[in-house]
Scaffold this motif. Sequence first.
Motif, PDB file in Angstrom:
ATOM      1  N   UNK A   1       0.864  -1.193   0.000  1.00  0.00           N
ATOM      2  CA  UNK A   1       0.000   0.000   0.000  1.00  0.00           C
ATOM      3  C   UNK A   1       0.896   1.237   0.000  1.00  0.00           C
ATOM      4  N   UNK A   2       1.492   1.570  -1.135  1.00  0.00           N
ATOM      5  CA  UNK A   2       2.495   2.643  -1.170  1.00  0.00           C
ATOM      6  C   UNK A   2       1.957   4.018  -0.810  1.00  0.00           C
ATOM      7  N   UNK A   3       0.713   4.314  -1.157  1.00  0.00           N
ATOM      8  CA  UNK A   3       0.153   5.622  -0.800  1.00  0.00           C
ATOM      9  C   UNK A   3       0.080   5.760   0.715  1.00  0.00           C
ATOM     10  N   UNK A   4      -0.372   4.723   1.379  1.00  0.00           N
ATOM     11  CA  UNK A   4      -0.444   4.744   2.842  1.00  0.00           C
ATOM     12  C   UNK A   4       0.934   4.889   3.458  1.00  0.00           C
ATOM     13  N   UNK A   5       1.921   4.216   2.876  1.00  0.00           N
ATOM     14  CA  UNK A   5       3.283   4.310   3.402  1.00  0.00           C
ATOM     15  C   UNK A   5       3.837   5.729   3.262  1.00  0.00           C
ATOM     16  N   UNK A   6       3.642   6.344   2.112  1.00  0.00           N
ATOM     17  CA  UNK A   6       4.094   7.724   1.925  1.00  0.00           C
ATOM     18  C   UNK A   6       3.338   8.668   2.855  1.00  0.00           C
ATOM     19  N   UNK A   7       2.055   8.406   3.027  1.00  0.00           N
ATOM     20  CA  UNK A   7       1.264   9.246   3.935  1.00  0.00           C
ATOM     21  C   UNK A   7       1.802   9.165   5.356  1.00  0.00           C
TER      22      UNK A   7
END
Length: 225
Positions: A174-180
């Motif tokens: 879940x890359x978006x969650x990780x960046x968030x």
Amino acid sequence: GVFVLSEPMFMASVLVVLLVAERAADRGDWRDAVMAGFAGGALAMVRTPGMFVIPALAIVLLLRRRYIPAVCALAAGAVFVIPWNLWVAAHGNEVAPVLMGKYGPYNTWLTDAIRAHGVSFVWDVVVRNARALYGMAWVMVTGGPTSPSFLRAPAALAVGCLLVVGAVRLGRRAPVTAWYLAAYMALVMIWPFEPTRFIWVLLPIFAGVLALGISAAIAPRAGRP
């Protein structure tokens, strides 16, 4: 006493918005990106750090060479974020001074403090917040202040390592969650406020990251994405 807090609504909303953003990143379609941008902008109206969903999605889309959807996500989020910040800048000083600390523009806490005390203030805040998070880590694992002191450092170190491993796996799934989370934690570390309050509001996500780390430690091969 009774307090009106945004944390419960934010906790419920951020999970939904991140799901929408992850779907937009997977599909790479500009329509999904627009919806995710609108969702991120609306989330910022609940709590300001919610706006980090928008650049997090844009980064993932840019890394995947989905340039038009990335621009669409940023533009959709700006529909909420820019007018709100302009309004706050114009009317923030209208709050009574006695209420400014709780209900005034939060960004003035940091900018005014840096202006008064210099950049070293930021380092002092980072150190203080790191100590608070260290205490939170060992308290949650060892059972509280009455636990043996020799367990505290190893417990906090173990939690930290598991969170790092879990964050790496989260970045793959879940890359978006990780960046968030990366942007969120960067803000938490430099913000002159009690950091544990910011962690509790995202506790379901941090618990998931910890679970990913634990599963990788227990069964390394099974834990691979």
